[in-house]
Design a protein around this motif. Structure first.
Motif, PDB file in Angstrom:
ATOM      1  N   ARG A  67     -44.310 -71.869  41.770  1.00  0.00           N
ATOM      2  CA  ARG A  67     -43.937 -73.131  42.551  1.00  0.00           C
ATOM      3  C   ARG A  67     -43.088 -74.407  41.279  1.00  0.00           C
ATOM      4  O   ARG A  67     -42.196 -74.831  41.329  1.00  0.00           O
ATOM      5  CB  ARG A  67     -44.073 -74.213  43.510  1.00  0.00           C
ATOM      6  N   PHE A  68     -43.490 -74.651  40.245  1.00  0.00           N
ATOM      7  CA  PHE A  68     -43.141 -75.760  39.248  1.00  0.00           C
ATOM      8  C   PHE A  68     -42.155 -74.821  38.623  1.00  0.00           C
ATOM      9  O   PHE A  68     -40.881 -75.395  38.412  1.00  0.00           O
ATOM     10  CB  PHE A  68     -43.920 -75.689  38.471  1.00  0.00           C
ATOM     11  N   SER A  71     -38.974 -74.166  40.926  1.00  0.00           N
ATOM     12  CA  SER A  71     -37.842 -75.369  41.401  1.00  0.00           C
ATOM     13  C   SER A  71     -37.128 -75.216  40.421  1.00  0.00           C
ATOM     14  O   SER A  71     -35.923 -76.162  41.158  1.00  0.00           O
ATOM     15  CB  SER A  71     -38.611 -76.525  40.844  1.00  0.00           C
ATOM     16  N   THR A  73     -35.895 -76.713  38.063  1.00  0.00           N
ATOM     17  CA  THR A  73     -36.391 -78.231  37.419  1.00  0.00           C
ATOM     18  C   THR A  73     -36.875 -78.318  35.496  1.00  0.00           C
ATOM     19  O   THR A  73     -36.717 -78.303  34.364  1.00  0.00           O
ATOM     20  CB  THR A  73     -36.820 -79.571  37.895  1.00  0.00           C
ATOM     21  N   TYR A 135     -39.727 -85.891  39.929  1.00  0.00           N
ATOM     22  CA  TYR A 135     -40.478 -84.393  40.375  1.00  0.00           C
ATOM     23  C   TYR A 135     -41.284 -83.729  40.196  1.00  0.00           C
ATOM     24  O   TYR A 135     -41.273 -82.464  41.624  1.00  0.00           O
ATOM     25  CB  TYR A 135     -39.458 -82.851  38.963  1.00  0.00           C
ATOM     26  N   ILE A 139     -43.036 -81.636  44.287  1.00  0.00           N
ATOM     27  CA  ILE A 139     -43.332 -80.543  44.682  1.00  0.00           C
ATOM     28  C   ILE A 139     -45.343 -80.444  45.192  1.00  0.00           C
ATOM     29  O   ILE A 139     -44.714 -79.337  46.004  1.00  0.00           O
ATOM     30  CB  ILE A 139     -43.153 -79.726  43.062  1.00  0.00           C
ATOM     31  N   ARG A 142     -45.225 -81.004  48.571  1.00  0.00           N
ATOM     32  CA  ARG A 142     -44.925 -80.377  49.431  1.00  0.00           C
ATOM     33  C   ARG A 142     -45.867 -78.910  49.819  1.00  0.00           C
ATOM     34  O   ARG A 142     -45.579 -78.457  50.830  1.00  0.00           O
ATOM     35  CB  ARG A 142     -43.036 -78.792  48.870  1.00  0.00           C
TER      36      ARG A 142
END
Length: 368
Positions: A67-68, A71, A73, A135, A139, A142
């Motif tokens: 997920r990181f 993303s 980002t 940020y 994450i 969520r």
């Protein structure tokens, strides 16, 4: 020879101080810019270089790491199997953050127990660190919403954040070490760029040519005042940053001053090239400000270099401000060692040698 050079240096200092415009340029703009930048500068962050230390390889832990990286980002710049490697990469500014997923993370998530996650941030970039923390929090929020049953109190993912080198995210701790470099560059460039052009306008350049001074001696005489002013100004601004704004100075003052000397010499070389080409002071000032704008943008002071296009990043390698800002922040906040500082010192040595050599050649050519 040294007596002649000393006389020329004294003359340069006297001309610098007697000229009211020169005194104004040296004293007033640095103070005004120091106050404005210290209170008004802001920054943004994109394309975060993330290091990952993943001790748990089970499903939930791997999904969180994905997920990181997914993303848009974060990008994984390094993976670790021990804390020492992560510490070295943060110290060397190869990563902006390290995500640590400990053992038992997935088991805690499956059992509905609080699961802990550690995020290490580089506090030298205080504004960037705060944005990265936000940020990461988004994450994780969520992730919690999708994996934790509604009403399950105490369960879910708990993030523990540590900011290195700037625990309270003080923006001035990040801004002022870089500002000392920028203001020193401005003063040094102006002094050297105006030196020969001023001689031409006043009609004293031809008188200088008929003296026993050789071209190299003239250049040494032109260089010494700018070197002294730049060195003193950088240290005065550093003292103001520490004394008036509370910025810590935890590193080696000798390393900072060694970097300043190399940086000022590279700036002097660039200024002398401008001064040798310009025919009037107005042309010299225009040349200085034409260079200062791209130099500042490509220095990493306002925009992280890693966020720039590749062709812009290539241009930063010939910018001495890039190296001195990194060294200044490292000495102020990190206690940067000489070995870690060497990649910042030797490029400034090369830039100084090339620009001073080219300025000498241009000056000698003008005398022929």
């Amino acid at each position: 020879m040294w007596c002649r050079i000393r006389s020329l240096i004294v003359k340069e200092f006297l001309m610098l101080w007697k000229d009211r415009k020169s005194r104004f340029v040296l004293l007033v703009p640095p103070i005004i810019q120091l106050v404005l930048f210290a209170n008004a500068a802001t920054f943004e962050v994109r394309d975060v270089a993330l290091g990952v230390w993943q001790e748990d390889r089970a499903g939930p832990a791997t999904e969180l790491v994905r997920r990181f990286t997914g993303s848009g980002t974060f990008r994984i710049a390094a993976a670790y199997d021990n804390p020492r490697a992560a510490e070295d990469d943060i110290a060397a500014q190869r990563v902006k953050a390290v995500l640590h997923v400990g053992q038992g993370f997935s088991a805690d998530i499956a059992a509905g127990r609080p699961a802990r996650l550690q995020l290490l941030l580089d506090g030298r970039r205080s504004n960037s660190a705060l944005i990265i923390q936000n940020y990461a929090a988004a994450i994780i929020e969520r992730f919690n919403l999708e994996h934790i049953p509604p009403g399950a109190r105490g369960a879910g993912l708990e993030i523990q954040t540590r900011a290195w080198f700037n625990a309270n995210f003080e923006s001035r701790w990040f801004i002022l070490p870089g500002l000392a470099v920028l203001l020193t560059m401005v003063a040094t460039l102006l002094i050297t760029a105006l030196s020969v052009a001023r001689e031409r306008e006043l009609g004293t350049f031809d008188q200088l040519l008929v003296t026993p001074l050789r071209p190299m001696e003239i250049l040494v005489g032109k260089t010494a005042p700018a070197l002294c002013v730049g060195f003193v100004e950088a240290n005065v601004i550093a003292a103001i940053a520490v004394g008036a704004y509370g910025v810590p100075f935890v590193g080696d003052i000798l390393l900072f001053d060694a970097g300043i000397v190399l940086f000022v010499l590279s700036a002097i070389g660039i200024g002398l090239v401008i001064s040798s080409i310009a025919k009037t002071q107005q042309q010299a000032i225009l040349g200085v400000f034409l260079l200062l704008s791209p130099f500042t943008v490509l220095s990493g002071f306002t925009t992280p270099i890693a966020n720039m296009p590749q062709w812009c990043q290539a241009l930063t390698y010939v910018n001495p401000i890039r190296y001195m800002i990194a060294l200044s922040r490292g000495v102020f906040l990190q206690d940067l060692t000489w070995s870690l500082a060497w990649p910042m010192l030797w490029p400034m040595m090369v830039i100084a040698a090339v620009t001073l050599g080219y300025a000498t050649w241009l000056f000698a050519r003008k005398l022929q």
